[in-house]
Design a protein around this motif. Structure first.
Motif: not given
Length: 988
Positions: A63-70, A88-90, A109-113, A132-138
């Motif tokens: 699983x992956x947490x998707x921390x995002x909005x629009x 995916x876990x919004x 504490x699933x990995x997060x995008x 946490x393991x965090x994959x970040x854009x930028x």
């Protein structure tokens, strides 16, 4: 494999179609596919266990947490997860920190995008999270330095090829597609696991019902943490249509967005219609382009549905029903057929709310009694839903899953807790309420017990949440069993625990909770008490008007609604120091204020040390990228163009353009407000996230951007307006607000709207003092006005107030004059002390608005500044985030009452002389209470203190402070003393 097979087929078949539009950005199906697969390959090959294998966290599936909005990155991430069999876990940035943290911890504490729009939200919780393991854009370097305990991995540029050996593995349709957390009765959100097969089956049924086509443009109204968003995303992508994401700013009133973006399919909650109806936005034939309108998430009142049908006369209209546990929606009631009322006419119905309808093909609905037995036809029972859309169950809650999910004769059922009956005349199931205390608020399913628990935790006393519904709108109240609580502090603490839709609008106090026959707290009896309390204390037009310790009766909420409507009308008008936008604004104000006089002052006119600048107007302004995309569009948001930008038409490379672009790095999703009044230049403002995307794509490119600024900067005039209301006395109370900021609500429009409402209110009454209300461009406007009227104001102005940043729902504040003790200072502090606990005071050292001029040396007028949250002290200040979401009719009403109380204290103030030597005998004048109680003893004490301090020297404000009495409450006693000739007024 069914879901993946269908998605891959759509991605290949509709390769060149636009898949997703997010504001000014878009992705084709090919781009979406490539970026999603590249992200998936990167995740699996390099960062989630190595060797192309995902190290699955418990219970079984990765699983992956998707921390995002629009934002585009959200949809790329979600598709990557689905294609790679990653659950995916919004996660919603609008959720309070405590809820975000709870969801992250619940998922081990699933990995997060981490998507760009959520960087600031993440920063607020990062320190409190486990590693946490965090994959970040930028860029991730700054994040790694800031939060070293977390591991940050930068997601590479997905527009470029990524060298991986990722191979698609076997995918089980029974595995979870997503995990959504909904309100839980224990106070802990429940996680619902929806399988890939559930989602695929739902999408197939929807497509067979509505036949969406690749030419359709389908709206995304919902946040990704609301399961209805999955309908928008996957039903769109599976048919090759275009998903058009509605920006936050358009969610409350998306009509102009729906028309300008040519939306064909809308899916929304009925409460949206209630808001549109309330603000008279549902005009007939205003959305002619709409072909299909679907509503779900809560009961749909028939009158609202009819109003919307008239607004969208060509749209089919269906009412859908289904909980998260049954995968998005499960039943459908066709109210208006294909072609809308233009083709089918207006349907005849007598029901107050639209029925739930019948289940989708292949699904079943059953009505059961408390023992789980089917009921007789026509009776009311609990709605059970059965079929292949029923979810896998609750995450890590086997007992709850066993209780709510039932298998009978090979069919899986979900017990909804909703009550329903079958109407044979309508051939439809109808909703009849809840068997428990679960409710729908703004389309979100909420357990009242969760709010009860949060209320009890922050208040320390027994508490209950009560939901009242009126005019198709829901209002939530918190009731606590204690009369000494600080209601505002409770609400403030709740904001850290509950999402916005679960926050009570008001905290009420009940001395003792009623009990039922079983000795349990009777929520129904509490609800009746709340209804009576609200009718008497928080009135509407249909109830008694609010008393303000005065003979005036004012429906503040009605004024608040007018203020909100005015704010919406003025929002997109471009204003600056001068120009046609200012004139248009003042003309609109003149519609409500007949005696408002508008003045023009020619450019170059001297005003003390200043002179009136040239007039600035803009017809259009934007940038065209090398690909032809229009960005920084002035017509979309006035803040995109730097104020007073000179005309410009040219072509530049990105490196040449970069020095003309302005951003806020610490607020990457905000457009900054920047202006250059007194130096000629041009420039554009944009979100930092958009700037980074442009820079990444074009920083070394020789391709040219086209700059288009059609503006004029030439001699003209500056506009301002003045409303003078003659009172019994020539002495004046002055209110001043400014009209020079574009498209910002709290900073600019709250003062304008409040001043307009105040002028309208004061024009309808007899006033003891004369009133003067000024609408001026900030700084230069007040300087010019003082240069012409300072002598008059020195002679007649007894108190003055600058109104700014006064529409938000946060706390109240005042910024004092240089001396800090003039009459305006004292009146404001008195009211704040007695009515607004936790208020903030600022000294003249914190000045920033027109108090700088009114209280300047050698001017020294008795002014102070009234605010809710001080300018510069709230994060949205001077950015595009200062939008309509910061205000409401209630917050405007409360602010108007704040100013009104200060005005009334000034009108009641004066110097009085006691006429009796020694202490007067109150009893013979009928002023002494006949029954001695604790309250009456305190009352007598206050009465005597008022008389003893009325010495002909001190004014009532000073006496009220000495005696710690609310001046507005003193009014009744002062009038009685005057009538009994115990006091005489010696000075106004």
């Amino acid at each position: 494999m069914e879901l993946n097979k269908n998605l891959q087929n759509a991605l290949n078949t509709y390769a060149d179609n636009i898949a997703i539009e997010v504001e000014n950005h878009s992705l084709t199906y090919t781009e979406l596919k490539n970026q999603s697969l590249r992200l998936l390959a990167f995740l699996k090959a390099d960062k989630m266990g190595g060797g192309g294998q995902i190290a699955p966290p418990p219970p079984k599936y990765s699983s992956l947490i998707v921390f995002g909005s629009r934002e585009l990155e959200v949809y790329v991430s979600i598709l990557a997860c689905v294609l790679g069999a990653i659950t995916f876990i919004p996660l919603n940035p609008k959720f309070p920190k405590e809820r975000q943290k709870n969801i992250i911890e619940r998922t081990d504490n699933a990995p997060m995008i981490l998507c760009p729009n959520c960087l600031e939200s993440f920063r607020k919780i990062a320190h409190s999270l486990s590693n946490l393991l965090i994959f970040s854009f930028g860029d991730t370097q700054s994040l790694q330095k800031e939060f070293p305990k977390h591991q940050f991995v930068a997601i590479p540029n997905l527009q470029q090829e990524i060298d991986t050996n990722y191979q698609e593995s076997e995918i089980q349709d029974s595995s979870p597609a997503y995990l959504l957390f909904t309100s839980g009765s224990t106070g802990i959100p429940k996680g619902v696991l929806v399988s890939r097969a559930n989602l695929a089956n739902y999408c197939q049924r929807v497509q067979s019902l509505y036949h969406f086509s690749p030419k359709d443009r389908i709206s995304q109204f919902f946040d990704i943490t609301f399961d209805l968003s999955m309908h928008d995303i996957f039903c769109t992508l599976l048919c090759g249509a275009t998903l058009v994401v509605i920006p936050h700013k358009n969610l409350l009133n998306p009509i102009s967005f729906l028309t300008s973006k040519r939306i064909h399919i809308l899916f929304a909650v009925p409460s949206l219609l209630a808001y549109l109806q309330k603000f008279k936005a549902l005009k007939e034939n205003i959305i002619p382009n709409l072909k299909v309108a679907l509503f779900c998430g809560e009961a749909l009142p028939t009158p609202l549905a009819l109003d919307f049908a008239k607004a969208a006369p060509n749209a089919l209209l269906d009412n859908l029903y289904g909980p998260t546990e049954a995968t998005i929606s499960f039943t459908r009631y066709r109210w208006i057929g294909k072609g809308g009322i233009a083709k089918c006419g207006i349907p005849q119905t007598t029901s107050e709310i639209l029925p739930l309808g019948l289940p989708f093909a292949g699904l079943s609905v059953s009505l059961r009694d408390s023992l789980g037995q089917e009921i007789s036809q026509g009776e009311m029972g609990e709605i059970w839903l059965g079929g292949d859309q029923i979810a896998l169950g609750y995450y890590k809650d086997a007992n709850k899953t066993k209780e709510k999910f039932i298998v009978e004769n090979g069919m899986r059922w979900y017990k909804t807790g909703d009550l329903g009956r079958f109407d044979t005349a309508l051939n439809a199931y109808c909703f009849c309420g809840r068997i428990d205390e679960q409710v729908k608020i703004q389309g979100f399913r909420v357990e009242l017990l969760e709010i009860d628990n949060a209320l009890r935790e922050v208040s320390g006393v027994q508490s209950r949440a009560i939901l009242l519904e009126k005019d198709s709108l829901s209002t939530l109240y918190g009731v606590c069993e204690n009369h000494t609580l600080n209601s505002k502090q409770i609400l403030e603490n709740l904001r850290a625990k509950l999402p916005f839709y679960m926050l009570p609008s008001k905290i009420l106090v009940l001395e003792k909770f009623p009990l039922n026959a079983n000795g349990k707290v009777d929520r129904g009896a509490i609800k009746q008490w709340v209804i009576q309390t609200i009718e008497s204390q928080n009135p509407t037009k249909e109830t008694k008007l609010h008393q303000t310790h005065d003979k005036d009766k004012i429906d503040f909420l009605s004024y608040g609604e007018e203020m909100l409507n005015l704010t919406k009308r003025l929002f997109k008008i471009p204003r600056s120091l001068s120009g046609n936008g200012n004139r248009e604004t003042l003309k609109i104000l003149q519609e409500s204020l007949e005696n408002l006089k508008i003045y023009e002052v020619s450019s170059g006119t001297k005003a003390f040390d200043w002179e009136i600048p040239k007039e600035w107007n803009v017809k259009d302004a934007y940038i065209l990228t090398p690909s032809g995309e229009k960005i920084c569009d002035f017509k979309e948001n006035n803040l995109h163009l730097i104020g007073y930008s000179i005309p410009c038409k040219c072509t530049l490379t990105f490196r040449e353009l970069e020095s003309h672009l302005y951003v806020l790095e610490n607020q990457p999703n905000a457009i900054p407000y920047i202006t250059s009044y007194y130096k000629e230049r041009w420039g554009f403002c944009l979100k930092f996230s958009d700037f980074c995307a442009l820079k990444e794509k074009y920083k070394d490119s020789p391709q040219k951007f086209q700059i288009h600024i059609d503006s004029s900067l030439e001699n003209g005039s500056l506009s301002y307006a003045e409303l003078y209301i003659q009172g019994k006395s020539r002495q004046e109370i002055v209110f001043s607000t400014y009209i020079c900021h574009p498209q910002m609500v709290n900073n600019e429009l709250s003062g304008i709207s409040l001043a307009c409402a105040l002028g309208k209110l004061l024009s309808q009454r007899e006033n003891p003092y004369s009133l003067r209300i000024l609408f001026l461009p900030e700084t230069i406007g007040s300087i010019y006005y003082l240069s012409r009227h300072l002598g008059h104001l020195r002679e007649f102005c007894i108190a003055g107030f600058v109104l700014t940043c006064i529409g938000d729902c946060r706390n109240y504040s005042v910024l004092h004059s240089r001396e800090g003790n003039n009459l305006a200072d004292r009146a404001a502090k008195h009211i704040l002390t007695h009515y607004y606990k936790g208020f903030k005071e600022y000294s003249y050292l914190d000045r920033g608005s027109d108090e700088r001029q009114y209280c300047a040396p050698n001017v020294d007028l008795p002014f102070c500044t009234l605010m809710r949250t001080k300018f510069g002290a709230y994060p949205e200040y001077h950015t595009s985030l200062d939008d309509l979401s910061l205000v409401s009719a209630q917050s405007f009403a409360d602010s108007l009452q704040y100013v009104w109380r200060i005005l009334r204290s000034l009108e009641l103030n004066g110097i009085y002389q006691n006429t009796i030597l020694c202490e007067p005998q109150l009893g013979k004048r009928g002023l002494y209470p006949t029954l001695s109680t604790k309250d009456s003893i305190n009352q007598i004490k206050d009465m005597r203190n008022i008389l003893m301090y009325c010495d002909g020297k001190k004014d009532l404000l000073e006496i009220a402070e000495i005696c710690d009495i609310d001046l507005l409450v003193m009014q009744e006693w002062v009038e009685k003393f005057l009538n009994a000739k115990l006091l005489i007024r010696v000075e106004q």
